[in-house]
Write an enzyme that holds these catalytic residues in place. Sequence first.
Site, PDB file in Angstrom:
ATOM      1  N   ASP A  55       0.825  -1.203   0.000  1.00 36.17           N
ATOM      2  CA  ASP A  55       0.000   0.000   0.000  1.00 36.17           C
ATOM      3  C   ASP A  55       0.861   1.256   0.000  1.00 36.17           C
ATOM      4  O   ASP A  55       0.609   2.203  -0.756  1.00 36.17           O
ATOM      5  CB  ASP A  55      -0.901   0.023   1.240  1.00 36.17           C
ATOM      6  N   VAL A  56       1.855   1.279   0.871  1.00 31.67           N
ATOM      7  CA  VAL A  56       2.694   2.472   0.988  1.00 31.67           C
ATOM      8  C   VAL A  56       3.463   2.714  -0.315  1.00 31.67           C
ATOM      9  O   VAL A  56       3.557   3.851  -0.798  1.00 31.67           O
ATOM     10  CB  VAL A  56       3.655   2.343   2.178  1.00 31.67           C
TER      11      VAL A  56
END
Length: 400
Positions: free
Chosen positions: A178-179
Site C-alpha cells: 500500500d505504501v
Amino acid sequence: MSTSTTAGPLTGVVVVDLSRALAGPQTAMMLGDMGARVIKVEAPGTGDESRGWGPPFVGPEQAPESTYFLSCNRNKESVTADLKSPEGVDLLTRLVRHADVLVENFRPGVMDRLGFSPARLHELNPRLVILSISGFGHDGPQGGRAGYDQIAQGEAGLMSLTGTGPDSPSKVGVPIGDVLAGMNGAYGVVSALYEREHTGRGKVVRTSLLASIVGVHAFQGTRYTVAGEVGRAAGNHHVAIAPYGLFRCDGGAIQVAAANDAQWVRFARIAGLDTADPRYATNARRVAHREELVADVEKALLEHPPAYWLALLDTAGVPAGEVRTLDQVYDCPQTRSQGLVVTVDHPSLGTVELPGPAVRFDEGGRTRHLAPPRLGEHDESVRAWLYGLDPHPGEAGAAR
C-alpha cells in the site's frame, strides 16, 4: 482558498481524494505535505474504512479516533457526500471542475458506474490529472480483482523473500505494498502535473499494489530474469554480500554491513578474525562460506556487548547499527532532527505527534502541518467555497 499553513512546491494545486484505506490516502497525504490543498470526500456516517480499523483507538469514548487513519491523512480536509445521490454527484462535479488532481482506489469499473469515467472527468476538466490505484492493475486477466496489502505481498513474491527461511514465508511488518503504491502514485501525479505545463492537458496515471511490489524486487528480480535463480527467504543475512546481517553479541545483537573487501578487512581486524583466511578472501568466497563466517563472527562478537562493538565499528567506518524498537526510534534525537516527527493540533485529541514526511527542502515547504480531519469537519467550508465559485446547481463553471 487554501488551508496550507506555509508555501510548498505544490501550493495552489487542488487534490480531490476519493480514496480510502491506505494506498490512495498515502498519495494524497504526500501531495498535501508538499503544499497541495487536499479535499477528502468520504461516505456520510462511516467515512474512510480505516477510521474503524483498530484498536488502538484514542480520544473521547463517544468519538474515538483510529491511529491507523491518523497515520495517512494529515494535511487534508474532510467533506462527506453520497456519490450515488444527486447532491453527491453535484458536489463531486463541482470539485472536479476546480481541481488539478483526482485520486481514487476503487475497484476497476466503479468510477464508470458512478458516472465519472476518465472521459467524463476530462470532459468536465481537460486539465485534470487522474490517479487510479488498483490491486492488480486495471486490465489484463486479473484486472478487476480486489487487492489488499497482504494478499499482494504474497501474490507479488515478497513473502517468499521474507522470513527465517524458504519454508517460513512472512509478510513485512508494515503494509508495504500500500505504501509503495501510494508513493508511486505521488510520483506519477507530479510527473503528469509537470507534463501538463507543456501540453495543457491532464492524463490518467495508473499504478497497483502488484506493480509497486514487483517494482522493488531489485536484484532479486534480475537474479531470476537474467540468471534463472529463484530467490527465497534467507533470514537476516544478505544473499549476495557477506558479512551483511544480524549477529549476536553479549547481551544483544548488532547488524554489520561489510559491503566491500576494505570494509571486511577493517571489520575482521576489529573482531580479531584472520584476514588471510582463504575462505573469506573475496565477497564471493565469503558468500559461499556464509554459515562458517557467521559462526566465526558471532563467536568473536559474543565476547562483548553491542555498545562496545558499535563504538569500535563507528570509529573504523564500518557500517553497523542496533535493532531498535519503535519507541526508541521516535525518541531518537536523530529521528527528530530530520523532521520525522511532527506536532499537530487535533480538534478532539489536542496536541499530538505524528510520523512526519520523508522529504525536506533547504528552503520553503511546510513548517506546520494540519491534523487528520474529523469526519465531515469541513463540510460547510468546502461547500461554501465551491458554491461561491459556481452558485447554481449544474452550472458549467470555468475549469481551472
